[in-house]
Write a protein that holds these residues in place. Sequence first.
Motif, PDB file in Angstrom:
ATOM      1  N   HIS A 113      29.094  37.659  41.095  1.00  0.00           N
ATOM      2  CA  HIS A 113      28.735  38.779  40.228  1.00  0.00           C
ATOM      3  C   HIS A 113      29.973  39.434  39.621  1.00  0.00           C
ATOM      4  N   VAL A 114      31.038  39.547  40.392  1.00  0.00           N
ATOM      5  CA  VAL A 114      32.281  40.146  39.888  1.00  0.00           C
ATOM      6  C   VAL A 114      32.859  39.277  38.771  1.00  0.00           C
ATOM      7  N   ARG A 115      32.816  37.967  38.938  1.00  0.00           N
ATOM      8  CA  ARG A 115      33.332  37.066  37.897  1.00  0.00           C
ATOM      9  C   ARG A 115      32.634  37.323  36.567  1.00  0.00           C
ATOM     10  N   ILE A 116      31.333  37.483  36.614  1.00  0.00           N
ATOM     11  CA  ILE A 116      30.561  37.741  35.395  1.00  0.00           C
ATOM     12  C   ILE A 116      30.965  39.088  34.782  1.00  0.00           C
ATOM     13  N   LEU A 117      31.112  40.106  35.621  1.00  0.00           N
ATOM     14  CA  LEU A 117      31.497  41.426  35.121  1.00  0.00           C
ATOM     15  C   LEU A 117      32.914  41.424  34.544  1.00  0.00           C
ATOM     16  N   VAL A 118      33.804  40.655  35.142  1.00  0.00           N
ATOM     17  CA  VAL A 118      35.169  40.540  34.614  1.00  0.00           C
ATOM     18  C   VAL A 118      35.144  39.792  33.277  1.00  0.00           C
ATOM     19  N   GLU A 119      34.401  38.697  33.202  1.00  0.00           N
ATOM     20  CA  GLU A 119      34.310  37.930  31.957  1.00  0.00           C
ATOM     21  C   GLU A 119      33.716  38.762  30.823  1.00  0.00           C
ATOM     22  N   ASP A 120      32.809  39.674  31.164  1.00  0.00           N
ATOM     23  CA  ASP A 120      32.178  40.535  30.157  1.00  0.00           C
ATOM     24  C   ASP A 120      33.027  41.749  29.806  1.00  0.00           C
ATOM     25  N   GLY A 121      34.177  41.893  30.476  1.00  0.00           N
ATOM     26  CA  GLY A 121      35.066  43.007  30.181  1.00  0.00           C
ATOM     27  C   GLY A 121      34.675  44.323  30.811  1.00  0.00           C
ATOM     28  N   VAL A 122      33.757  44.285  31.760  1.00  0.00           N
ATOM     29  CA  VAL A 122      33.304  45.507  32.431  1.00  0.00           C
ATOM     30  C   VAL A 122      34.265  45.882  33.553  1.00  0.00           C
ATOM     31  N   LEU A 123      34.710  44.894  34.321  1.00  0.00           N
ATOM     32  CA  LEU A 123      35.651  45.123  35.417  1.00  0.00           C
ATOM     33  C   LEU A 123      36.995  44.500  35.084  1.00  0.00           C
ATOM     34  N   VAL A 124      38.031  45.067  35.666  1.00  0.00           N
ATOM     35  CA  VAL A 124      39.360  44.477  35.582  1.00  0.00           C
ATOM     36  C   VAL A 124      39.872  44.232  36.991  1.00  0.00           C
ATOM     37  N   ARG A 125      40.650  43.170  37.124  1.00  0.00           N
ATOM     38  CA  ARG A 125      41.269  42.810  38.404  1.00  0.00           C
ATOM     39  C   ARG A 125      42.723  43.234  38.371  1.00  0.00           C
ATOM     40  N   ARG A 126      43.177  43.836  39.485  1.00  0.00           N
ATOM     41  CA  ARG A 126      44.577  44.227  39.590  1.00  0.00           C
ATOM     42  C   ARG A 126      45.097  43.793  40.959  1.00  0.00           C
ATOM     43  N   PRO A 127      45.929  42.736  40.976  1.00  0.00           N
ATOM     44  CA  PRO A 127      46.507  42.316  42.252  1.00  0.00           C
ATOM     45  C   PRO A 127      47.543  43.335  42.724  1.00  0.00           C
ATOM     46  N   VAL A 128      47.432  43.712  43.991  1.00  0.00           N
ATOM     47  CA  VAL A 128      48.402  44.604  44.626  1.00  0.00           C
ATOM     48  C   VAL A 128      48.681  44.019  46.008  1.00  0.00           C
ATOM     49  N   GLY A 129      49.865  43.439  46.167  1.00  0.00           N
ATOM     50  CA  GLY A 129      50.170  42.767  47.428  1.00  0.00           C
ATOM     51  C   GLY A 129      49.224  41.601  47.637  1.00  0.00           C
ATOM     52  N   LYS A 130      48.593  41.574  48.799  1.00  0.00           N
ATOM     53  CA  LYS A 130      47.682  40.466  49.086  1.00  0.00           C
ATOM     54  C   LYS A 130      46.230  40.775  48.700  1.00  0.00           C
ATOM     55  N   PHE A 131      45.992  41.954  48.133  1.00  0.00           N
ATOM     56  CA  PHE A 131      44.643  42.345  47.730  1.00  0.00           C
ATOM     57  C   PHE A 131      44.488  42.287  46.223  1.00  0.00           C
ATOM     58  N   VAL A 132      43.263  42.053  45.795  1.00  0.00           N
ATOM     59  CA  VAL A 132      42.920  42.154  44.379  1.00  0.00           C
ATOM     60  C   VAL A 132      41.912  43.294  44.273  1.00  0.00           C
ATOM     61  N   TRP A 133      42.324  44.336  43.576  1.00  0.00           N
ATOM     62  CA  TRP A 133      41.483  45.519  43.411  1.00  0.00           C
ATOM     63  C   TRP A 133      40.682  45.393  42.124  1.00  0.00           C
ATOM     64  N   LEU A 134      39.447  45.818  42.181  1.00  0.00           N
ATOM     65  CA  LEU A 134      38.548  45.782  41.033  1.00  0.00           C
ATOM     66  C   LEU A 134      38.239  47.203  40.606  1.00  0.00           C
ATOM     67  N   SER A 135      38.280  47.443  39.317  1.00  0.00           N
ATOM     68  CA  SER A 135      37.921  48.752  38.790  1.00  0.00           C
ATOM     69  C   SER A 135      37.237  48.563  37.447  1.00  0.00           C
ATOM     70  N   VAL A 136      36.540  49.603  37.019  1.00  0.00           N
ATOM     71  CA  VAL A 136      35.858  49.553  35.733  1.00  0.00           C
ATOM     72  C   VAL A 136      36.912  49.645  34.626  1.00  0.00           C
ATOM     73  N   ALA A 137      36.776  48.809  33.619  1.00  0.00           N
ATOM     74  CA  ALA A 137      37.694  48.823  32.483  1.00  0.00           C
ATOM     75  C   ALA A 137      37.657  50.206  31.834  1.00  0.00           C
ATOM     76  N   GLU A 138      38.823  50.726  31.485  1.00  0.00           N
ATOM     77  CA  GLU A 138      38.922  52.075  30.930  1.00  0.00           C
ATOM     78  C   GLU A 138      38.042  52.264  29.695  1.00  0.00           C
ATOM     79  N   ASP A 139      37.996  51.261  28.830  1.00  0.00           N
ATOM     80  CA  ASP A 139      37.209  51.404  27.612  1.00  0.00           C
ATOM     81  C   ASP A 139      35.704  51.324  27.845  1.00  0.00           C
ATOM     82  N   ARG A 140      35.297  50.985  29.058  1.00  0.00           N
ATOM     83  CA  ARG A 140      33.869  50.893  29.394  1.00  0.00           C
ATOM     84  C   ARG A 140      33.434  51.984  30.378  1.00  0.00           C
TER      85      ARG A 140
END
Length: 76
Positions: free
Chosen positions: A40-67
């Motif tokens: 589900h996250v992959r679909i949301l990222v592909e649609d530009g709803v979520l963005v992935r931000r790697p920090v160390g060994k974690f990948v944080w997901l957040s809502v894209a600012e423009d959405r």
Amino acid sequence: MADPTRLQLLSVIVGSTERRATIGHLADALGLTQPTVTHHVRILVEDGVLVRRPVGKFVWLSVAEDRAASIADLLR
């Protein structure tokens, strides 16, 4: 966006203190498996709803600012 699981994922992210989450956090919060959340996250990222931000060994997901405003309206 019509998928209830995706709405739940967005709700958890928007409702979190830092407005971000990892796949593991989302899986635990919703009682889903990590592969299901990843799908589900992959679909949301592909649609530009979520963005992935790697920090160390974690990948944080957040809502894209423009959405963010439209997602907040959707979750009300």
